[in-house]
Motif scaffolding. Structure first.
Motif, PDB file in Angstrom:
ATOM      1  N   LYS A  49       0.812  -1.227   0.000  1.00 56.34           N
ATOM      2  CA  LYS A  49       0.000   0.000   0.000  1.00 56.34           C
ATOM      3  C   LYS A  49       0.845   1.277   0.000  1.00 56.34           C
ATOM      4  O   LYS A  49       0.318   2.368  -0.109  1.00 56.34           O
ATOM      5  CB  LYS A  49      -0.905   0.016   1.244  1.00 56.34           C
ATOM      6  CG  LYS A  49      -1.944  -1.093   1.271  1.00 56.34           C
ATOM      7  CD  LYS A  49      -2.692  -1.097   2.591  1.00 56.34           C
ATOM      8  CE  LYS A  49      -3.687  -2.254   2.670  1.00 56.34           C
ATOM      9  NZ  LYS A  49      -4.291  -2.365   4.004  1.00 56.34           N
ATOM     10  N   GLY A  50       2.164   1.128   0.178  1.00 57.63           N
ATOM     11  CA  GLY A  50       3.013   2.306   0.358  1.00 57.63           C
ATOM     12  C   GLY A  50       3.512   2.930  -0.935  1.00 57.63           C
ATOM     13  O   GLY A  50       3.397   2.370  -2.011  1.00 57.63           O
ATOM     14  N   GLN A  51       4.096   4.164  -0.798  1.00 61.95           N
ATOM     15  CA  GLN A  51       4.735   4.889  -1.895  1.00 61.95           C
ATOM     16  C   GLN A  51       6.199   5.097  -1.510  1.00 61.95           C
ATOM     17  O   GLN A  51       6.499   5.909  -0.630  1.00 61.95           O
ATOM     18  CB  GLN A  51       4.055   6.239  -2.123  1.00 61.95           C
ATOM     19  CG  GLN A  51       2.635   6.162  -2.661  1.00 61.95           C
ATOM     20  CD  GLN A  51       2.596   5.645  -4.087  1.00 61.95           C
ATOM     21  OE1 GLN A  51       3.539   5.846  -4.845  1.00 61.95           O
ATOM     22  NE2 GLN A  51       1.502   4.977  -4.442  1.00 61.95           N
ATOM     23  N   HIS A  52       7.098   4.380  -2.137  1.00 58.18           N
ATOM     24  CA  HIS A  52       8.506   4.477  -1.729  1.00 58.18           C
ATOM     25  C   HIS A  52       9.083   5.856  -2.002  1.00 58.18           C
ATOM     26  O   HIS A  52      10.018   6.312  -1.327  1.00 58.18           O
ATOM     27  CB  HIS A  52       9.337   3.390  -2.434  1.00 58.18           C
ATOM     28  CG  HIS A  52       9.658   3.705  -3.857  1.00 58.18           C
ATOM     29  ND1 HIS A  52      10.847   4.262  -4.242  1.00 58.18           N
ATOM     30  CD2 HIS A  52       8.919   3.566  -4.994  1.00 58.18           C
ATOM     31  CE1 HIS A  52      10.846   4.443  -5.555  1.00 58.18           C
ATOM     32  NE2 HIS A  52       9.697   4.017  -6.030  1.00 58.18           N
ATOM     33  N   SER A  53       8.528   6.563  -2.999  1.00 61.86           N
ATOM     34  CA  SER A  53       9.074   7.868  -3.379  1.00 61.86           C
ATOM     35  C   SER A  53       8.912   8.919  -2.277  1.00 61.86           C
ATOM     36  O   SER A  53       9.568   9.957  -2.296  1.00 61.86           O
ATOM     37  CB  SER A  53       8.415   8.366  -4.670  1.00 61.86           C
ATOM     38  OG  SER A  53       7.010   8.386  -4.516  1.00 61.86           O
ATOM     39  N   SER A  54       8.024   8.631  -1.310  1.00 59.62           N
ATOM     40  CA  SER A  54       7.884   9.559  -0.178  1.00 59.62           C
ATOM     41  C   SER A  54       9.089   9.485   0.745  1.00 59.62           C
ATOM     42  O   SER A  54       9.391  10.437   1.458  1.00 59.62           O
ATOM     43  CB  SER A  54       6.623   9.214   0.637  1.00 59.62           C
ATOM     44  OG  SER A  54       5.492   9.205  -0.178  1.00 59.62           O
ATOM     45  N   ASP A  75      12.838   8.885 -12.169  1.00 60.77           N
ATOM     46  CA  ASP A  75      12.194   8.084 -11.112  1.00 60.77           C
ATOM     47  C   ASP A  75      13.118   7.043 -10.490  1.00 60.77           C
ATOM     48  O   ASP A  75      12.703   6.284  -9.608  1.00 60.77           O
ATOM     49  CB  ASP A  75      10.957   7.371 -11.692  1.00 60.77           C
ATOM     50  CG  ASP A  75       9.841   8.356 -11.995  1.00 60.77           C
ATOM     51  OD1 ASP A  75       9.702   9.334 -11.238  1.00 60.77           O
ATOM     52  OD2 ASP A  75       9.124   8.149 -12.990  1.00 60.77           O
ATOM     53  N   GLU A  94       3.463   2.419   5.878  1.00 53.96           N
ATOM     54  CA  GLU A  94       3.330   1.842   4.538  1.00 53.96           C
ATOM     55  C   GLU A  94       4.479   2.275   3.638  1.00 53.96           C
ATOM     56  O   GLU A  94       5.085   1.459   2.926  1.00 53.96           O
ATOM     57  CB  GLU A  94       2.002   2.259   3.897  1.00 53.96           C
ATOM     58  CG  GLU A  94       0.764   1.617   4.505  1.00 53.96           C
ATOM     59  CD  GLU A  94       0.256   2.343   5.744  1.00 53.96           C
ATOM     60  OE1 GLU A  94      -0.783   1.933   6.277  1.00 53.96           O
ATOM     61  OE2 GLU A  94       0.912   3.328   6.179  1.00 53.96           O
ATOM     62  N   ASP A  95       4.813   3.587   3.680  1.00 48.72           N
ATOM     63  CA  ASP A  95       5.870   4.113   2.809  1.00 48.72           C
ATOM     64  C   ASP A  95       7.240   3.557   3.209  1.00 48.72           C
ATOM     65  O   ASP A  95       8.060   3.231   2.350  1.00 48.72           O
ATOM     66  CB  ASP A  95       5.884   5.641   2.860  1.00 48.72           C
ATOM     67  CG  ASP A  95       4.631   6.250   2.226  1.00 48.72           C
ATOM     68  OD1 ASP A  95       3.910   5.493   1.543  1.00 48.72           O
ATOM     69  OD2 ASP A  95       4.389   7.456   2.416  1.00 48.72           O
ATOM     70  N   LYS A  98       7.506  -0.043   2.066  1.00 43.08           N
ATOM     71  CA  LYS A  98       7.713  -0.122   0.615  1.00 43.08           C
ATOM     72  C   LYS A  98       9.161   0.238   0.263  1.00 43.08           C
ATOM     73  O   LYS A  98       9.796  -0.415  -0.568  1.00 43.08           O
ATOM     74  CB  LYS A  98       6.729   0.827  -0.092  1.00 43.08           C
ATOM     75  CG  LYS A  98       6.760   0.755  -1.618  1.00 43.08           C
ATOM     76  CD  LYS A  98       6.339  -0.632  -2.102  1.00 43.08           C
ATOM     77  CE  LYS A  98       6.027  -0.636  -3.581  1.00 43.08           C
ATOM     78  NZ  LYS A  98       4.723  -0.080  -3.891  1.00 43.08           N
ATOM     79  N   SER A  99       9.696   1.261   0.900  1.00 41.14           N
ATOM     80  CA  SER A  99      11.074   1.667   0.650  1.00 41.14           C
ATOM     81  C   SER A  99      12.047   0.547   1.031  1.00 41.14           C
ATOM     82  O   SER A  99      12.986   0.232   0.296  1.00 41.14           O
ATOM     83  CB  SER A  99      11.400   2.931   1.450  1.00 41.14           C
ATOM     84  OG  SER A  99      12.765   3.236   1.337  1.00 41.14           O
TER      85      SER A  99
END
Length: 582
Positions: A49-54, A75, A94-95, A98-99
């Motif tokens: 569910k996470g966004q690694h870019s955060s 990216d 979540e982020d 993912k990271s």
């Protein structure tokens, strides 16, 4: 990485299985510290569910876009967790998960690439609990491998990767138990690297986060081997279409199987009229199979390969799991009884024809018989609404010549030559198909002096005839037909189980006894009948002897794709001297 790395050697290649148990341990250890998560599956769930870019610093965060001079896209990750070192803020669980997943997966990918370059390999196989069917992990590792090797190395993932050690230990022990006496078959009802259906649907399932109860293998009592007549067993692929690669076909067939589900449930309940809880079991079957179809819609690779054959087999396995081993048994009995009444009349009318007209009528009879397939929606609706739908009406439904694929003239010319030594005939449906279609055709081959081996399913699937049913049917036909009676007595007509319990046919997994008979009798003709056996599978199969594939296309979408229409005919005869593309 080395903790689960093993080598596999063959004559001309050396490949390495890259394990990822260290990656899993690192991911779990760091993930638990960062997110306070108590379970591995929860950590994977957070990561999905996470966004690694955060959290990660990207190339564009440093340069404002891509860095073309070095060929770096905007990216691309420049620094894992880079933003956490510079930004004074809280990051979501979540982020961070993912990271972390990206960092570990990229690390595994890079190490694997170094191993691959060291040993000059083009493929790396990944296995281990860290991966076990998790799409995000597999995607990240694949991306990493592609990036570091510029597409020169391919990342491949083992289907039941969590069980390698257990399977190895089992096989080592099985060596003492003469494993050559039997083979193994994967049971699709409970086989997956993904989480299975919720425990309330299957009370036997243990409620825990692991998936160790997911791998189910059936021990088959007989050994399964290649058909000796396969031209090149190593390159043989049974399935005509790969539904993972072909998105349009995948969407259609998943929809088709979901649409047919109500009918299958109804048939299952009707097959056990005196058992009160049959409806409840049928409902559980519906839920489980529908869940599998929905999973495959979103993750086509979830159960490894995906084909029409695997969808049909999964349905059969799920029916068996909920104790519906043969939902079409009553229908088969009824249709057999009706067809047997017309057998002598059908044979008599064929005998009155000239030789050439009879050859055409026999082929047309097999094709018309093949229309009676309860697995095809277009046909099952006709049979459901009109129980009196008969053989002659089926003949009228057939496409007129020239057929969609039409080798009849070549077949007729071949029949003017010397008779075949032995014909192996893979049969399809019960009722009209086997009794009024196949048996008169077999009778003609026997009359020419050709021995015939009839191969039928070992276990039930749809309304396909099984070997035990065919034994009884053939005895009943022999009682009213001296040609069949004498062939059975003299052993020129032999009935053998194929080793399959599927509406499709895998020529690399056939009963060892059948393969032995094929060799002993110097079989020089293979006949494959039916949409499942000759179109969904074996459409392109290349054999070292003459082959004849006969089927009626009873699905509008498939007919359209092959350039025909509903009830188009495939009649494909290939002489043994032709080894090109079928």
């Amino acid at each position: 990485m080395k903790s689960q790395t093993s080598a596999v050697e063959s004559e001309d290649k050396f490949e390495r299985i890259g394990g990822s148990s260290i990656g899993g341990g690192t991911f779990w250890g760091l993930g638990a510290l960062l997110t306070k998560t108590k379970r591995f599956d929860e950590l994977l769930q957070l990561a999905s569910k996470g966004q690694h870019s955060s959290v990660d610093m990207l190339v564009k965060d440093i340069y404002g876009g891509s860095y073309g001079y070095l060929g770096l896209t905007g990216d691309l990750i420049a620094s894992s967790f880079g933003k956490s070192a510079t930004a004074d803020k809280e990051f979501s669980k979540e982020d961070m998960a993912k990271s972390l997943l990206h960092m570990i997966s990229n690390d595994i990918g890079q190490l694997a690439c170094l191993y691959a370059k060291l040993h000059n390999l083009s493929r790396v196989y990944f296995g281990g609990f860290f991966i076990r069917g998790h799409p995000v992990t597999m995607h990240t590792i694949t991306y990493s491998i592609n990036f570091f090797t510029k597409g020169e190395v391919q990342a491949l993932f083992l289907r039941h990767e969590g069980y390698l050690g257990a399977i190895g230990a089992f096989l080592k022990g099985a060596e003492e138990d003469n494993p050559n006496q039997y083979s193994w078959g994967e049971n699709y009802a409970g086989s997956s690297g993904l989480m299975s259906v919720s425990p309330d649907m299957n009370p036997m399932q243990r409620a825990r986060s692991g998936t160790f109860d997911m791998l189910e293998m059936d021990r088959l009592e007989r050994q399964l081997v290649n058909l000796p007549l396969l031209q090149d067993p190593s390159s043989y692929i049974p399935d005509t279409v790969d539904l993972i690669e072909d998105a349009q076909a995948r969407e259609y067939w998943l929809y088709c199987f979901e649409e047919a589900l109500d009918g299958v449930v109804k048939r299952a309940v009707a097959s056990q009229p005196d058992i009160p809880e049959a409806a409840e079991r049928a409902e559980k079957f519906r839920q489980k199979y529908r869940h599998k179809l929905q999973t495959l819609r979103h993750q086509p690779f979830a159960y490894g390969s995906l084909t029409v054959r695997s969808l049909l087999d999964t349905r059969e396995h799920c029916l068996n799991e909920f104790n519906f081993p043969d939902p079409y048994s009553k229908i088969k009995e009824r249709e057999n009884d009706i067809a047997l009444k017309y057998y002598q009349k059908a044979v008599k009318s064929l005998e009155e024809l000239s030789w050439e007209d009879r050859q055409f009528a026999l082929v047309r009879g097999v094709l018309a018989g093949n229309v009676f397939d309860w697995g095809a929606k277009a046909v099952s609706e006709v049979l459901e609404s009109n129980p009196e739908f008969g053989f002659e009406e089926a003949k009228r439904r057939l496409e007129e010549r020239p057929w969609l694929i039409d080798s009849f003239d070549q077949w007729l010319e071949r029949l003017k030559g010397p008779p075949h030594r032995c014909a192996l005939f893979f049969v399809d449906n019960s009722g009209v198909d086997i009794i009024l279609g196949v048996m008169p055709f077999v009778r003609e081959l026997l009359s020419r002096g050709t021995e015939v081996v009839l191969a039928s399913n070992s276990g039930p699937a749809l309304n396909d005839v099984t070997n035990s049913e065919l034994q009884i049917l053939t005895e009943r036909i022999a009682a009213m037909d001296p040609v069949i009676e004498s062939a059975l007595r003299e052993d020129s007509l032999t009935l053998i189980q194929s080793g399959s319990s599927s509406p499709c046919l895998d020529l690399s997994r056939l009963d060892k006894v059948l393969a032995m008979v094929v060799r002993e009798r110097q079989t020089d003709l293979v006949i494959i009948e039916g949409m499942g056996r000759a179109i969904h599978t074996n459409y392109y199969a290349m054999l070292s002897c003459e082959s004849l594939k006969m089927a009626v296309i009873k699905n509008s979408w498939l007919a359209d794709r092959l350039g025909g229409k509903l009830f188009s005919v495939v009649f494909k005869f290939l002489p043994s001297c032709v080894f090109g593309h079928h």
